[in-house]
Scaffold this motif. Structure first.
Motif, PDB file in Angstrom:
ATOM      1  N   SER A  16       0.847  -1.190   0.000  1.00  0.00           N
ATOM      2  CA  SER A  16       0.000   0.000   0.000  1.00  0.00           C
ATOM      3  C   SER A  16       0.874   1.228   0.000  1.00  0.00           C
ATOM      4  O   SER A  16       1.878   1.281   0.720  1.00  0.00           O
ATOM      5  CB  SER A  16      -0.896  -0.031   1.248  1.00  0.00           C
ATOM      6  OG  SER A  16      -1.803   1.046   1.260  1.00  0.00           O
ATOM      7  N   GLU A  19      -2.097   4.035   2.072  1.00  0.00           N
ATOM      8  CA  GLU A  19      -2.755   3.405   3.230  1.00  0.00           C
ATOM      9  C   GLU A  19      -4.168   2.883   3.007  1.00  0.00           C
ATOM     10  O   GLU A  19      -4.742   2.299   3.915  1.00  0.00           O
ATOM     11  CB  GLU A  19      -2.749   4.347   4.457  1.00  0.00           C
ATOM     12  CG  GLU A  19      -1.342   4.615   4.945  1.00  0.00           C
ATOM     13  CD  GLU A  19      -1.288   5.457   6.205  1.00  0.00           C
ATOM     14  OE1 GLU A  19      -2.346   5.924   6.684  1.00  0.00           O
ATOM     15  OE2 GLU A  19      -0.172   5.653   6.711  1.00  0.00           O
ATOM     16  N   GLU A  22      -3.876  -0.757   2.992  1.00  0.00           N
ATOM     17  CA  GLU A  22      -3.418  -1.142   4.329  1.00  0.00           C
ATOM     18  C   GLU A  22      -4.601  -1.203   5.302  1.00  0.00           C
ATOM     19  O   GLU A  22      -4.713  -2.144   6.109  1.00  0.00           O
ATOM     20  CB  GLU A  22      -2.376  -0.143   4.832  1.00  0.00           C
ATOM     21  CG  GLU A  22      -1.841  -0.489   6.208  1.00  0.00           C
ATOM     22  CD  GLU A  22      -0.655   0.379   6.587  1.00  0.00           C
ATOM     23  OE1 GLU A  22       0.406  -0.177   6.867  1.00  0.00           O
ATOM     24  OE2 GLU A  22      -0.789   1.624   6.579  1.00  0.00           O
ATOM     25  N   PRO A  63      -3.249  -2.372  -4.484  1.00  0.00           N
ATOM     26  CA  PRO A  63      -4.116  -1.470  -5.247  1.00  0.00           C
ATOM     27  C   PRO A  63      -3.843  -1.551  -6.741  1.00  0.00           C
ATOM     28  O   PRO A  63      -2.829  -2.111  -7.166  1.00  0.00           O
ATOM     29  CB  PRO A  63      -3.737  -0.082  -4.713  1.00  0.00           C
ATOM     30  CG  PRO A  63      -2.360  -0.228  -4.194  1.00  0.00           C
ATOM     31  CD  PRO A  63      -2.220  -1.654  -3.724  1.00  0.00           C
ATOM     32  N   SER A  64      -4.751  -0.971  -7.503  1.00  0.00           N
ATOM     33  CA  SER A  64      -4.541  -0.834  -8.946  1.00  0.00           C
ATOM     34  C   SER A  64      -3.502   0.258  -9.171  1.00  0.00           C
ATOM     35  O   SER A  64      -3.678   1.392  -8.737  1.00  0.00           O
ATOM     36  CB  SER A  64      -5.862  -0.457  -9.616  1.00  0.00           C
ATOM     37  OG  SER A  64      -5.658  -0.256 -10.991  1.00  0.00           O
ATOM     38  N   ASP A  66      -0.133   1.768 -11.866  1.00  0.00           N
ATOM     39  CA  ASP A  66       0.691   1.665 -13.076  1.00  0.00           C
ATOM     40  C   ASP A  66      -0.097   1.199 -14.298  1.00  0.00           C
ATOM     41  O   ASP A  66       0.397   0.389 -15.078  1.00  0.00           O
ATOM     42  CB  ASP A  66       1.884   0.724 -12.813  1.00  0.00           C
ATOM     43  CG  ASP A  66       2.693   1.174 -11.596  1.00  0.00           C
ATOM     44  OD1 ASP A  66       2.925   2.379 -11.465  1.00  0.00           O
ATOM     45  OD2 ASP A  66       3.066   0.319 -10.775  1.00  0.00           O
ATOM     46  N   GLY A  67      -1.327   1.697 -14.468  1.00  0.00           N
ATOM     47  CA  GLY A  67      -2.123   1.308 -15.633  1.00  0.00           C
ATOM     48  C   GLY A  67      -2.768  -0.049 -15.457  1.00  0.00           C
ATOM     49  O   GLY A  67      -2.446  -1.004 -16.157  1.00  0.00           O
ATOM     50  N   GLU A  68      -3.676  -0.123 -14.483  1.00  0.00           N
ATOM     51  CA  GLU A  68      -4.438  -1.362 -14.230  1.00  0.00           C
ATOM     52  C   GLU A  68      -3.531  -2.572 -14.028  1.00  0.00           C
ATOM     53  O   GLU A  68      -3.724  -3.626 -14.625  1.00  0.00           O
ATOM     54  CB  GLU A  68      -5.439  -1.629 -15.363  1.00  0.00           C
ATOM     55  CG  GLU A  68      -6.555  -0.596 -15.456  1.00  0.00           C
ATOM     56  CD  GLU A  68      -7.379  -0.514 -14.180  1.00  0.00           C
ATOM     57  OE1 GLU A  68      -7.678  -1.560 -13.600  1.00  0.00           O
ATOM     58  OE2 GLU A  68      -7.715   0.610 -13.760  1.00  0.00           O
ATOM     59  N   SER A  96      -7.514  -1.475  -3.154  1.00  0.00           N
ATOM     60  CA  SER A  96      -8.184  -0.214  -3.446  1.00  0.00           C
ATOM     61  C   SER A  96      -7.845   0.219  -4.872  1.00  0.00           C
ATOM     62  O   SER A  96      -6.831  -0.191  -5.427  1.00  0.00           O
ATOM     63  CB  SER A  96      -7.710   0.829  -2.428  1.00  0.00           C
ATOM     64  OG  SER A  96      -8.318   2.067  -2.691  1.00  0.00           O
ATOM     65  N   TYR A  97      -8.713   1.040  -5.443  1.00  0.00           N
ATOM     66  CA  TYR A  97      -8.471   1.539  -6.797  1.00  0.00           C
ATOM     67  C   TYR A  97      -8.980   2.976  -6.900  1.00  0.00           C
ATOM     68  O   TYR A  97      -9.596   3.490  -5.959  1.00  0.00           O
ATOM     69  CB  TYR A  97      -9.145   0.638  -7.844  1.00  0.00           C
ATOM     70  CG  TYR A  97     -10.653   0.714  -7.826  1.00  0.00           C
ATOM     71  CD1 TYR A  97     -11.383   0.093  -6.817  1.00  0.00           C
ATOM     72  CD2 TYR A  97     -11.339   1.423  -8.799  1.00  0.00           C
ATOM     73  CE1 TYR A  97     -12.765   0.181  -6.788  1.00  0.00           C
ATOM     74  CE2 TYR A  97     -12.728   1.516  -8.770  1.00  0.00           C
ATOM     75  CZ  TYR A  97     -13.428   0.894  -7.759  1.00  0.00           C
ATOM     76  OH  TYR A  97     -14.791   0.996  -7.722  1.00  0.00           O
ATOM     77  N   TRP A  99      -9.646   5.393 -10.469  1.00  0.00           N
ATOM     78  CA  TRP A  99     -10.519   5.812 -11.568  1.00  0.00           C
ATOM     79  C   TRP A  99     -10.825   4.684 -12.543  1.00  0.00           C
ATOM     80  O   TRP A  99     -11.564   4.891 -13.503  1.00  0.00           O
ATOM     81  CB  TRP A  99      -9.843   6.957 -12.325  1.00  0.00           C
ATOM     82  CG  TRP A  99      -8.425   6.611 -12.678  1.00  0.00           C
ATOM     83  CD1 TRP A  99      -7.987   5.927 -13.775  1.00  0.00           C
ATOM     84  CD2 TRP A  99      -7.246   6.912 -11.912  1.00  0.00           C
ATOM     85  NE1 TRP A  99      -6.617   5.773 -13.737  1.00  0.00           N
ATOM     86  CE2 TRP A  99      -6.137   6.379 -12.609  1.00  0.00           C
ATOM     87  CE3 TRP A  99      -7.016   7.582 -10.686  1.00  0.00           C
ATOM     88  CZ2 TRP A  99      -4.824   6.488 -12.138  1.00  0.00           C
ATOM     89  CZ3 TRP A  99      -5.706   7.687 -10.224  1.00  0.00           C
ATOM     90  CH2 TRP A  99      -4.631   7.150 -10.948  1.00  0.00           C
ATOM     91  N   GLU A 128     -10.723   4.099  -3.604  1.00  0.00           N
ATOM     92  CA  GLU A 128      -9.937   5.001  -2.741  1.00  0.00           C
ATOM     93  C   GLU A 128     -10.058   4.642  -1.246  1.00  0.00           C
ATOM     94  O   GLU A 128      -9.940   3.504  -0.882  1.00  0.00           O
ATOM     95  CB  GLU A 128     -10.314   6.465  -3.016  1.00  0.00           C
ATOM     96  CG  GLU A 128     -10.060   6.909  -4.468  1.00  0.00           C
ATOM     97  CD  GLU A 128      -8.587   7.015  -4.856  1.00  0.00           C
ATOM     98  OE1 GLU A 128      -7.704   6.804  -4.010  1.00  0.00           O
ATOM     99  OE2 GLU A 128      -8.315   7.287  -6.048  1.00  0.00           O
TER     100      GLU A 128
HETATM  101  C1  LIG Z   1       1.087   5.824  -9.725  1.00  0.00           C
HETATM  102  C2  LIG Z   1      -0.356   5.488  -9.547  1.00  0.00           C
HETATM  103  C3  LIG Z   1      -1.019   4.741 -10.524  1.00  0.00           C
HETATM  104  C4  LIG Z   1      -2.370   4.424 -10.399  1.00  0.00           C
HETATM  105  N1  LIG Z   1      -2.991   3.718 -11.389  1.00  0.00           N
HETATM  106  C5  LIG Z   1      -4.314   3.420 -11.260  1.00  0.00           C
HETATM  107  C6  LIG Z   1      -4.986   2.695 -12.287  1.00  0.00           C
HETATM  108  O1  LIG Z   1      -4.412   2.309 -13.310  1.00  0.00           O
HETATM  109  N2  LIG Z   1      -6.313   2.427 -12.100  1.00  0.00           N
HETATM  110  C7  LIG Z   1      -7.013   2.853 -10.996  1.00  0.00           C
HETATM  111  O2  LIG Z   1      -8.188   2.564 -10.875  1.00  0.00           O
HETATM  112  N3  LIG Z   1      -6.381   3.538 -10.006  1.00  0.00           N
HETATM  113  C8  LIG Z   1      -5.064   3.823 -10.107  1.00  0.00           C
HETATM  114  N4  LIG Z   1      -4.435   4.525  -9.107  1.00  0.00           N
HETATM  115  C9  LIG Z   1      -5.205   4.921  -7.917  1.00  0.00           C
HETATM  116  C10 LIG Z   1      -4.937   3.989  -6.736  1.00  0.00           C
HETATM  117  O3  LIG Z   1      -5.273   2.649  -7.063  1.00  0.00           O
HETATM  118  C11 LIG Z   1      -5.775   4.429  -5.551  1.00  0.00           C
HETATM  119  O4  LIG Z   1      -5.394   5.755  -5.173  1.00  0.00           O
HETATM  120  C12 LIG Z   1      -5.667   3.504  -4.351  1.00  0.00           C
HETATM  121  O5  LIG Z   1      -6.586   3.930  -3.370  1.00  0.00           O
HETATM  122  C13 LIG Z   1      -4.265   3.507  -3.766  1.00  0.00           C
HETATM  123  O6  LIG Z   1      -4.225   2.548  -2.755  1.00  0.00           O
HETATM  124  P1  LIG Z   1      -3.223   2.636  -1.531  1.00  0.00           P
HETATM  125  O7  LIG Z   1      -3.681   3.797  -0.663  1.00  0.00           O
HETATM  126  O8  LIG Z   1      -3.330   1.341  -0.835  1.00  0.00           O
HETATM  127  O9  LIG Z   1      -1.839   2.889  -2.057  1.00  0.00           O
HETATM  128  C14 LIG Z   1      -3.079   4.847  -9.235  1.00  0.00           C
HETATM  129  C15 LIG Z   1      -2.414   5.577  -8.251  1.00  0.00           C
HETATM  130  C16 LIG Z   1      -1.075   5.896  -8.397  1.00  0.00           C
HETATM  131  C17 LIG Z   1      -0.389   6.683  -7.299  1.00  0.00           C
END
Ligand SMILES: Cc1cc2nc3c(=O)[nH]c(=O)nc-3n(C[C@H](O)[C@H](O)[C@H](O)COP(=O)(O)O)c2cc1C
Length: 148
Positions: A16, A19, A22, A63-64, A66-68, A96-97, A99, A128
């Protein structure tokens, strides 16, 4: 507290950045513990990879990024290393994801399908930050995985 019948604990292993995943991992772990079983919660960077053999149930969170895709520097190499060791295990996925449309999770579920592991349910996805309803869903997911 009762251990799993076969004395093998359940691992919850996550990566994560901000977070959200996490928090999901902690709540899933809480749900498992609520059943009287025991979850071992690890940030992936602290997981001793050889210990994967000790677990017959593994919940994996990423999480998602680097492009899915799975996060490429730490989590993807970790997953590639354990992929051949998951056969016969029960695996749950979560993360988490932002967009996207959940493509990373569908791809990840497909990969699990090729390992010989048994996938629990569909991967749990939360957009998110996990709000109260999201956190509750994580606890319930953990409880159900514990009895899977
Ligand atoms: C570098 C980067 C790439 C991301 N790529 C995607 C993506 O391809 N698709 C998507 O739905 N979200 C994408 N996100 C959004 C994250 O999946 C989302 O903010 C998630 O809540 C992050 O989880 P975390 O708090 O556990 O790190 C991306 C975020 C970052 C920082």
């Amino acid at each position: 507290m009762r251990k799993n019948e076969d004395n093998k604990n359940i691992a919850v292993i996550y990566w994560s950045n901000s977070e959200n995943t996490e928090i999901m991992a902690e709540k899933i772990s809480n749900g498992i513990d609520e059943t009287g079983q025991k979850a071992d919660l690890y940030n992936v960077s602290q997981f001793p990879i050889e210990r994967i053999e000790d677990y017959d149930k593994v919940a994996l969170g990423c999480p998602s990024m680097d492009g899915e895709a799975l996060e490429k520097n730490t989590f993807e190499p970790f997953f590639e290393e354990i992929e051949s060791k998951l056969k016969g295990k029960k695996v749950a996925l979560f993360g988490s994801y932002g967009w996207g449309n959940g493509e990373w999770m569908r791809d990840w579920e497909d990969r699990i399908g090729h390992t010989g592991a048994r996938l629990f349910d569909e991967g749990l996805m939360i957009k998110e930050f996990p709000d109260d309803a999201g956190r509750h869903a994580c606890v319930e997911f953990g409880k159900a995985f514990a009895s899977f």
